[in-house]
Design an enzyme around this catalytic site. Structure first.
Site, PDB file in Angstrom:
ATOM      1  N   THR A  67      36.464 -32.308 -47.273  1.00  0.00           N
ATOM      2  CA  THR A  67      35.627 -31.201 -46.827  1.00  0.00           C
ATOM      3  C   THR A  67      34.679 -30.779 -47.946  1.00  0.00           C
ATOM      4  OG1 THR A  67      35.631 -29.079 -45.684  1.00  0.00           O
ATOM      5  CG2 THR A  67      37.392 -29.397 -47.292  1.00  0.00           C
ATOM      6  N   LYS A  71      31.831 -34.157 -48.930  1.00  0.00           N
ATOM      7  CA  LYS A  71      31.623 -35.027 -47.763  1.00  0.00           C
ATOM      8  C   LYS A  71      30.563 -36.116 -47.979  1.00  0.00           C
ATOM      9  CE  LYS A  71      33.095 -32.140 -43.929  1.00  0.00           C
ATOM     10  NZ  LYS A  71      32.712 -31.651 -42.602  1.00  0.00           N
ATOM     11  N   ASP A 107      33.982 -35.428 -37.158  1.00  0.00           N
ATOM     12  CA  ASP A 107      33.382 -34.178 -36.661  1.00  0.00           C
ATOM     13  C   ASP A 107      32.520 -34.453 -35.428  1.00  0.00           C
ATOM     14  OD1 ASP A 107      34.460 -32.513 -38.626  1.00  0.00           O
ATOM     15  OD2 ASP A 107      32.818 -32.919 -40.014  1.00  0.00           O
TER      16      ASP A 107
END
Ligand code: ATR
Length: 287
Positions: A67, A71, A107
């Protein structure tokens, strides 16, 4: 939870990481399925993404979530990138495949799955995305793949234009851009089927803020907020009052986590267990 010398270790690297709901969610999933695995948070400061890759290569970590702020930075230290990560330009999941590290982005498909779980079809529909940060890149690439017509509005319009240029180049299609202003909302909201907030507006402690005034909402609209703290943001509660359909932010969190679990384990994730764990944590006031 019993930890032995044989327990497989997974984790998340980020800074900050203490607020992350992924450890609770993934450990609940491991326990539900009866896996001898544990998932832990690792506080890793900016500039140290190489350490995360070394930990997987040399310390036997079995897989990682990645995170903020790593990333993008972790990419040079991986062996290959899945097209999901290539399109978004960011990695949130590292999988060890025959000793090689491959970067994925769950995601974007996690967002697609959250639309699917609410029965929302965006093919050939106009979708308005508010925000142009990292989360917006994943959302926009997913929407383009689903065949939506995407408009990105951001406070800083130059950043929206950069996102449009980068993602459109990867996906070979156009994206309209603008600022988050009454005139842009006036222009795009009437024909809009889905509004997605990817900005941090409305996030705790600024719960009384919303990125879109309620006068723009209509009954044919679905509103999705990726802010999940609180679950019921002002944007969503006002949209619900106007008769619009809403998708809460915990759903994307759960679905991206379920996809990471599936990449690591090769089995279907216990999504219901993961969802109820996240809800339980948020209900406990995970701020
Ligand atoms: P993330 O990775 O979660 O997307 P980010 O990259 O920091 O986080 O992006 C935050 C987004 O929220 C950006 O679109 C930012 O707008 P700017 O690019 O103009 O900075 C948006 N944002 C944050 N605070 C905002 C505010 N008060 N009003 C409008 N937009 C805001």
């Amino acid at each position: 939870m019993h930890i032995s010398g044989a327990t497989a270790v997974y984790g998340i690297v980020g800074d900050p990481v203490a607020h992350s709901l992924s450890p609770s969610m993934q450990n609940a999933a491991f326990e539900a399925v009866g896996l001898d695995c544990v998932y832990v948070p690792f506080l890793l400061t900016r500039g140290a993404a190489d350490v995360a890759a070394v930990a997987v290569r040399r310390m036997g970590l079995c897989g990682l979530n990645v995170t903020v702020p790593h990333k993008v930075d972790i990419i040079p230290f991986l062996d290959s990138l899945d097209p999901s990560a290539q399109r978004v330009g960011a990695v949130n999941t590292v999988v060890k495949e025959e000793g090689k590290l491959r970067g994925y982005n769950t995601d974007a498909p996690g967002f697609a799955r959250s639309l699917d779980s609410f029965g929302v079809d965006v093919k050939c529909k106009e979708v308005l995305v508010l925000g142009a940060g990292g989360a917006a890149r994943a959302v926009v690439s997913s929407l383009l793949e689903l065949g939506a017509r995407v408009v990105v509005l951001n406070r800083d319009v130059a950043r929206a234009q950069r996102l449009a240029r980068d993602v459109a180049a990867e996906m070979d299609c156009g994206i309209a851009c603008g600022t988050i202003s009454d005139s842009c909302l006036e222009e795009h909201m009437p024909g809009c089927a889905l509004l997605v907030n990817t900005t941090s507006v409305g996030m705790y402690p600024n719960c009384q803020e919303s990125p879109c005034p309620p006068r723009f909402f209509h009954r044919d609209l679905t509103v999705c907020d990726i802010v999940y703290n609180p679950i019921d943001t002002l944007l969503l509660s006002e949209a619900r009052k106007c008769g619009a359909r809403v998708i809460t932010g915990d759903e994307m969190l759960v679905q991206q986590g379920a996809l990471a679990f599936e990449l690591w384990m090769g089995i279907t994730a216990p999504v219901e267990i993961m969802r109820s764990k996240v809800r339980e944590e948020l209900g406990r006031g995970a701020q």
